[in-house]
Design a protein around this motif. Structure first.
Motif, short mmCIF file in Angstrom:
data_model
loop_
_atom_site.label_atom_id
_atom_site.label_comp_id
_atom_site.label_asym_id
_atom_site.label_seq_id
_atom_site.Cartn_x
_atom_site.Cartn_y
_atom_site.Cartn_z
N LYS A 141 -3.42 -8.12 -5.34
CA LYS A 141 -2.46 -7.09 -4.97
C LYS A 141 -2.55 -5.99 -6.02
O LYS A 141 -2.35 -6.25 -7.21
N PRO A 159 0.65 0.30 -7.18
CA PRO A 159 0.78 1.46 -6.29
C PRO A 159 -0.20 2.57 -6.65
O PRO A 159 -0.44 2.86 -7.82
N ASP A 195 -1.41 -7.00 0.50
CA ASP A 195 -0.13 -6.39 0.16
C ASP A 195 0.87 -7.42 -0.35
O ASP A 195 1.86 -7.08 -1.01
N SER A 196 0.66 -8.70 0.02
CA SER A 196 1.60 -9.76 -0.37
C SER A 196 0.91 -11.10 -0.26
O SER A 196 -0.20 -11.21 0.29
#
Length: 558
Positions: A498, A501, A531-532
């Motif tokens: 992950k 940003p 993303d997760s």
């Protein structure tokens, strides 16, 4: 042989020899005027004296409704003041609280209630996208025409009483608030008489493990198990009645109800619930407003708090200690927690539900190098040994499975003697399934799970080591490493990453970062940017789901 990997927590502080109900009453008198429970979103601010009054009112009502000592009472709810009332009232009434995962759906709920034979259920109307009442009426439509307290249904035959939270009414159910009226004449005296009969080895709590295969198992914990664990966890944090502990972790899990609630009770600290479920902004707001001195969380929670866009706007200088647990803590995350969140005395706890849960913990003054790389020293009154595949103790510094023994080991899995015997051997050792190393000073490092160790072409690879290395990449926010089947080598490495940003990097960038830094066979063959991660509600990563997803995506067998 060299010094063996065996440690025991010698301590001059004796174990508490009381059931929770009697200890609770004594503690509430001792800390009567101190803050006990703060739930801002429910406008609850109770002292210990006020908490005791609410708990005893509920306990008397549960007895008045016909619940007998030893019967099981389920609770299916998010974090709130009613949860802690239920925790201590059931203990006072000699009942066994059964924690129901807020994420459960119909089949899981039905299984849990029937497995342990719940006589009663305390339930929230719903949480997030789950309508709990709708699910219950779907399982037991007979309740819509049933008499409160005398319910019956085909699919939930043991449940005769349902108590719902909230102001609205539901057919067949009683309202929680109605049970908080003052006791009738003689009921308080009867409650105290009952508490004299309860033994500290009696079961008080059942928690369902989130096992990766088969149906969940109900770990049955005694008063002695969890009260003492809460006490010694708080001792390691040096909690006092001046502390306020922010508890954003779920109460249905040991982290919230033992390392949180019971740790506070035993030392007169205040329990502070920032929100119904984890919300990083609510944690920031609550810590600042309530001047919390301690904070609990799993690594993913701390990452969410640290990376919140408004993090720098909040004053967290009141923080001192807390616990990071639930999964291995990345070194860089720990350093940011210490430096940026002012938690210079934060501790790491290692354990499992079946051991109440803590077995190892760092101290508030543990050197930073030890705090970020180990789970600390063995807990007081607990034994641990590290064994090889044949059950022999390995020398210090060698890897093996961690076994633990002592007051904290569960009574067993409810109604499942075979699974209990698989977990606890004839000598009383709990087989954790975790791979660990104990060094010459007694500090323990968790290497991974026995089942998660990757064997690539005969080389034993521990995913934790590779994860720690990849965390050093400035673009990586979080990473999990797993093994996937390989026809030639048996297994190959796969990293789920992950990114932070606004960061964009390639698979080759990651591999280039590894080359020359770690052995070639430790460089992941497969890299997946995500993303997760799939995880339980308590923040534990579900690596088996990652493996299944990659096997399907890559068309791998085995």
């Amino acid at each position: 042989m060299p010094h063996p990997s065996y440690v025991h927590g010698a301590s001059a502080i004796p174990l508490i020899g009381l059931p929770i109900g009697r200890y609770f009453a004594d503690a509430c008198r001792r800390y009567a005027d101190r803050p006990a429970l703060i739930v801002p979103y429910q406008h609850v601010r109770w002292t210990y004296a006020e908490l005791a009054e609410q708990v005893d009112r509920l306990a008397c009502s549960l007895i008045r409704l016909g619940l007998q000592p030893g019967e099981r009472v389920g609770i299916w709810s998010q974090n709130n003041s009613e949860w802690v009332l239920a925790q201590f009232a059931t203990a006072r009434a000699g009942l066994v609280l059964v924690n129901i995962n807020p994420a459960y759906r119909r089949a899981e709920l039905e299984y849990a209630l029937n497995k342990v034979g719940c006589a009663a259920l305390i339930v929230s109307p719903g949480f997030k996208s789950s309508d709990y009442l709708d699910m219950l009426y779907d399982l037991a439509p007979e309740w819509k025409n049933g008499t409160p307290g005398r319910l019956s249904s085909a699919r939930l035959p043991s449940v005769r009483l349902v108590i719902r939270l909230g102001d609205s009414t539901s057919r067949g159910m009683l309202n929680f608030s109605a049970l908080l009226t003052g006791p009738a004449d003689g009921e308080r005296e009867a409650l105290e008489t009952l508490n004299e009969r309860i033994q500290f080895d009696d079961p008080v709590n059942i928690q369902f493990t989130s096992g990766t295969t088969g149906s969940p198992k109900g770990a049955t914990l005694s008063h002695h198990n969890i009260l003492n664990n809460g006490f010694f966890v708080a001792e390691a944090m040096r909690l006092t009645a001046d502390d306020r502990l922010c508890i954003p972790v779920p109460l249905y899990h040991c982290f919230g109800m033992v390392l949180g609630n019971l740790a506070c009770l035993t030392h007169g600290a205040a329990m502070v619930y920032p929100s119904e479920g984890f919300d990083p902004l609510a944690v920031l707001e609550t810590v600042e407003r309530e001047r919390c001195t301690a904070l609990h969380g799993v690594p993913t929670m701390f990452i969410g708090i640290l990376d919140h866009p408004e993090f720098d706007e909040y004053d967290l200088a009141s923080l001192r200690t807390g616990i990071m647990a639930g999964s291995p803590c990345p070194t860089e995350v720990m350093r940011r927690v210490v430096d940026d969140m002012h938690m210079r005395e934060v501790t790491i706890v290692y354990g499992m539900t079946e051991t109440s849960p803590g077995s190892f913990q760092s101290q508030t003054d543990t050197p930073e190098a030890r705090r970020v790389s180990t789970v600390g020293l063995v807990h007081p009154h607990v034994e641990v040994k590290i064994v090889d595949g044949d059950g022999g103790i390995v020398p210090r510094g060698e890897t093996g499975e961690l076994l633990t023994r002592g007051y904290s080991v569960m009574l067993g899995y409810w109604g499942d003697e075979a699974k209990t015997r698989e977990a606890i051997d004839v000598a009383g050792w709990m087989h954790t399934g975790d791979l660990a190393v104990i060094d010459d000073e007694g500090y323990c490092t968790i290497v991974g799970r026995v089942k998660d160790m990757v064997i690539r072409g005969g080389e034993n690879i521990y995913p934790r080591e590779i994860e720690e290395f990849l965390y050093r990449h400035p673009a990586v926010q979080d990473v999990q490493v797993i093994g996937v089947p390989d026809a030639r080598l048996g297994e190959e490495l796969c990293a789920w990453i992950k990114l932070r940003p606004a960061q964009t990097i390639s698979e080759d960038d990651i591999r280039d970062f590894c080359r020359g830094q770690i052995a070639h066979y430790k460089i992941p063959r497969y890299i997946e940017f995500v993303d997760s991660f799939p995880m339980t509600i308590t923040g534990k990563i579900q690596k088996y789901m990652m493996r299944d997803a990659m096997k399907e995506k890559l068309g791998l067998d085995g």
